[in-house]
Design a protein around this motif. Structure first.
Motif, PDB file in Angstrom:
ATOM      1  N   THR A  91      16.198 -73.404 -37.019  1.00  0.00           N
ATOM      2  CA  THR A  91      15.914 -74.826 -36.811  1.00  0.00           C
ATOM      3  C   THR A  91      17.142 -75.456 -36.195  1.00  0.00           C
ATOM      4  N   GLY A  92      16.929 -76.464 -35.360  1.00  0.00           N
ATOM      5  CA  GLY A  92      18.076 -77.083 -34.710  1.00  0.00           C
ATOM      6  C   GLY A  92      17.688 -78.285 -33.885  1.00  0.00           C
ATOM      7  N   ILE A  93      18.682 -78.820 -33.197  1.00  0.00           N
ATOM      8  CA  ILE A  93      18.513 -79.995 -32.344  1.00  0.00           C
ATOM      9  C   ILE A  93      18.185 -79.532 -30.932  1.00  0.00           C
ATOM     10  N   THR A  94      17.169 -80.138 -30.362  1.00  0.00           N
ATOM     11  CA  THR A  94      16.688 -79.732 -29.049  1.00  0.00           C
ATOM     12  C   THR A  94      17.599 -80.240 -27.929  1.00  0.00           C
ATOM     13  N   ALA A  95      17.315 -79.776 -26.734  1.00  0.00           N
ATOM     14  CA  ALA A  95      18.023 -80.253 -25.543  1.00  0.00           C
ATOM     15  C   ALA A  95      17.348 -81.511 -25.012  1.00  0.00           C
ATOM     16  N   PHE A  96      17.017 -82.455 -25.909  1.00  0.00           N
ATOM     17  CA  PHE A  96      16.273 -83.649 -25.492  1.00  0.00           C
ATOM     18  C   PHE A  96      17.093 -84.536 -24.561  1.00  0.00           C
ATOM     19  N   LEU A  97      18.419 -84.510 -24.704  1.00  0.00           N
ATOM     20  CA  LEU A  97      19.246 -85.323 -23.815  1.00  0.00           C
ATOM     21  C   LEU A  97      19.223 -84.805 -22.380  1.00  0.00           C
ATOM     22  N   GLN A  98      18.812 -83.563 -22.220  1.00  0.00           N
ATOM     23  CA  GLN A  98      18.642 -82.985 -20.877  1.00  0.00           C
ATOM     24  C   GLN A  98      17.169 -83.010 -20.446  1.00  0.00           C
ATOM     25  N   ILE A 117      17.001 -70.452 -40.720  1.00  0.00           N
ATOM     26  CA  ILE A 117      16.314 -71.177 -41.783  1.00  0.00           C
ATOM     27  C   ILE A 117      16.460 -70.419 -43.098  1.00  0.00           C
ATOM     28  N   PRO A 118      16.943 -71.089 -44.156  1.00  0.00           N
ATOM     29  CA  PRO A 118      17.022 -70.417 -45.464  1.00  0.00           C
ATOM     30  C   PRO A 118      15.641 -69.939 -45.909  1.00  0.00           C
ATOM     31  N   PRO A 119      15.552 -68.803 -46.587  1.00  0.00           N
ATOM     32  CA  PRO A 119      14.260 -68.240 -46.982  1.00  0.00           C
ATOM     33  C   PRO A 119      13.403 -69.177 -47.823  1.00  0.00           C
ATOM     34  N   THR A 120      14.051 -70.082 -48.554  1.00  0.00           N
ATOM     35  CA  THR A 120      13.300 -70.979 -49.439  1.00  0.00           C
ATOM     36  C   THR A 120      12.697 -72.174 -48.714  1.00  0.00           C
ATOM     37  N   MET A 121      13.030 -72.367 -47.443  1.00  0.00           N
ATOM     38  CA  MET A 121      12.602 -73.551 -46.704  1.00  0.00           C
ATOM     39  C   MET A 121      11.309 -73.282 -45.942  1.00  0.00           C
ATOM     40  N   THR A 122      10.332 -74.171 -46.077  1.00  0.00           N
ATOM     41  CA  THR A 122       9.078 -74.021 -45.343  1.00  0.00           C
ATOM     42  C   THR A 122       9.266 -74.427 -43.880  1.00  0.00           C
ATOM     43  N   ASP A 123       8.290 -74.073 -43.048  1.00  0.00           N
ATOM     44  CA  ASP A 123       8.346 -74.464 -41.639  1.00  0.00           C
ATOM     45  C   ASP A 123       8.412 -75.982 -41.497  1.00  0.00           C
ATOM     46  N   ALA A 289      23.664 -75.546 -44.149  1.00  0.00           N
ATOM     47  CA  ALA A 289      22.815 -74.389 -44.441  1.00  0.00           C
ATOM     48  C   ALA A 289      23.055 -73.893 -45.863  1.00  0.00           C
ATOM     49  N   GLU A 290      24.317 -73.892 -46.307  1.00  0.00           N
ATOM     50  CA  GLU A 290      24.631 -73.462 -47.673  1.00  0.00           C
ATOM     51  C   GLU A 290      24.003 -74.394 -48.705  1.00  0.00           C
ATOM     52  N   LEU A 291      24.098 -75.706 -48.475  1.00  0.00           N
ATOM     53  CA  LEU A 291      23.517 -76.678 -49.399  1.00  0.00           C
ATOM     54  C   LEU A 291      22.004 -76.522 -49.475  1.00  0.00           C
ATOM     55  N   ALA A 292      21.386 -76.306 -48.300  1.00  0.00           N
ATOM     56  CA  ALA A 292      19.932 -76.125 -48.280  1.00  0.00           C
ATOM     57  C   ALA A 292      19.535 -74.816 -48.944  1.00  0.00           C
ATOM     58  N   GLY A 293      20.271 -73.766 -48.648  1.00  0.00           N
ATOM     59  CA  GLY A 293      19.958 -72.469 -49.240  1.00  0.00           C
ATOM     60  C   GLY A 293      20.109 -72.452 -50.749  1.00  0.00           C
ATOM     61  N   ALA A 294      21.035 -73.285 -51.273  1.00  0.00           N
ATOM     62  CA  ALA A 294      21.254 -73.367 -52.715  1.00  0.00           C
ATOM     63  C   ALA A 294      20.294 -74.342 -53.390  1.00  0.00           C
ATOM     64  N   GLY A 295      19.449 -74.988 -52.586  1.00  0.00           N
ATOM     65  CA  GLY A 295      18.492 -75.935 -53.142  1.00  0.00           C
ATOM     66  C   GLY A 295      19.091 -77.276 -53.516  1.00  0.00           C
ATOM     67  N   LYS A 296      20.311 -77.565 -53.048  1.00  0.00           N
ATOM     68  CA  LYS A 296      20.955 -78.837 -53.385  1.00  0.00           C
ATOM     69  C   LYS A 296      20.472 -79.977 -52.488  1.00  0.00           C
ATOM     70  N   VAL A 297      19.959 -79.645 -51.318  1.00  0.00           N
ATOM     71  CA  VAL A 297      19.348 -80.652 -50.445  1.00  0.00           C
ATOM     72  C   VAL A 297      18.067 -80.062 -49.863  1.00  0.00           C
ATOM     73  N   THR A 298      17.116 -80.939 -49.607  1.00  0.00           N
ATOM     74  CA  THR A 298      15.881 -80.536 -48.941  1.00  0.00           C
ATOM     75  C   THR A 298      15.331 -81.750 -48.218  1.00  0.00           C
TER      76      THR A 298
END
Length: 332
Positions: A91-98, A117-123, A289-298
């Protein structure tokens, strides 16, 4: 790689989305240096899409251009020297500025702003993760650092950027006060990181903040809204406090009085999460990515739209429900 063809939503002129946004057949070449090409599964949406189609987004020129600042999916091609591989789920930021957006069957992502994408995160969670959390990180870590034990006031807290700020603030040890406009949004904030919630339409914001902080005031105001709500919140800022200017969802920036800032010794700081030093930027995304993978942010997902409903989706981002709006592309 051979060229790839698919459908993409593009703004062909400025105006109401139903009139200005068109689904077109496009061709994607091999990704330019510093980018990867993904087959999009989901793409995050938000108020910036409204601003883009209306001609009010300051970083873009005239149409035509692609829409969608963030996307998630499977890597199908990489540029030379990439740290990512074909088949990676990212997952990431697109080239929308281009001119290349994420509301498309394929999208270029800026590799500097892309994570696996961390394994615990849905699409759906992944598609709406990058912009909100990179913006929140820019405010709460880079520009106006919040410290453990300090009080963070989040305006527009049920929106995607506000939700990210609530969650990141909690992960950093702050006491979080969420401001929103309806009971369902306040309930949402209570479930997703807020220690206290205030309805700005039905409650006296100044009185409630005085009560919650025992008269001390707010250390940091996270402001993606501006206007009257932010102006009222400033009355409760603590000495040496800060207001992070993140956006203008109300249509107007918060009015600032330099003499008031001087006498009460607070500061206003602009926040724009643009990539800087590549090594520093890599560390930001690694930490997220670490925070998301640890479930501290979603990123709590709100409404999920069909790919063919993008014009209606953009219209509804002016007054969205709680959570992150996401477009599901893969089933198109």
């Amino acid at each position: 790689m051979n060229t790839t063809t698919g459908k993409a939503w593009r703004a062909i002129k400025f105006g109401p989305p139903a009139e200005s946004v068109e689904l077109q057949q496009l061709t994607w070449e091999a990704p330019p240096e510093g980018h990867v090409l993904i087959r999009v599964s989901t793409a995050g949406a938000g108020f910036p899409d409204v601003m883009m189609t209306a001609g009010q987004y300051p970083l873009l020129g005239d149409p035509p251009f692609g829409l969608g600042e963030e996307a998630a999916g499977e890597v199908v091609a990489v540029s030379t020297g990439s740290r990512l591989s074909v088949g990676d789920r990212v997952t990431g930021i697109t080239a929308f500025l281009q001119g290349w957006g994420g509301f498309a069957e394929y999208a270029y992502l800026r590799e500097i702003s892309t994570i696996r994408i961390p394994p615990t995160m849905t699409d759906e969670e992944a598609g709406g993760f990058p912009i909100g959390f990179r913006t929140a990180y820019a405010a709460l870590v880079d520009r106006t650092p919040i410290e453990a034990g300090q009080t963070l006031l989040v305006l527009g807290a049920a929106g995607s950027t506000g939700t990210a700020a609530m969650q990141l603030g909690k992960a950093l040890g702050a006491k979080v006060i969420a401001v929103a406009g309806s009971q369902d949004k306040l309930d949402f904030c209570s479930r997703h990181g807020a220690d206290h919630v205030i309805g700005y339409r039905d409650e006296n914001l100044t009185a409630r903040l005085t009560e919650i902080t025992d008269g001390r005031g707010i250390d940091l105001i996270f402001d993606p809204v501006g206007g009257d709500t932010a102006a009222t919140a400033l009355k409760s800022i603590a000495r040496n406090g800060r207001i992070a200017l993140v956006g203008v969802a109300s249509g107007n920036p918060v009015p600032l009085n330099p003499m008031d800032m001087l006498l009460r010794n607070y500061s206003a700081v602009g926040v724009l999460a643009t990539p800087g030093d590549p090594e520093a930027e890599a560390l930001v995304w690694e930490r997220l990515a670490e925070l998301a993978g640890a479930g501290k942010v979603t990123m709590p997902v709100g409404r999920v739209y069909d790919f063919h409903d993008v014009p209606r989706m953009i219209t509804e981002q002016s007054t969205p429900g709680p959570g992150k709006s996401v477009v599901r592309v893969a089933s198109a």
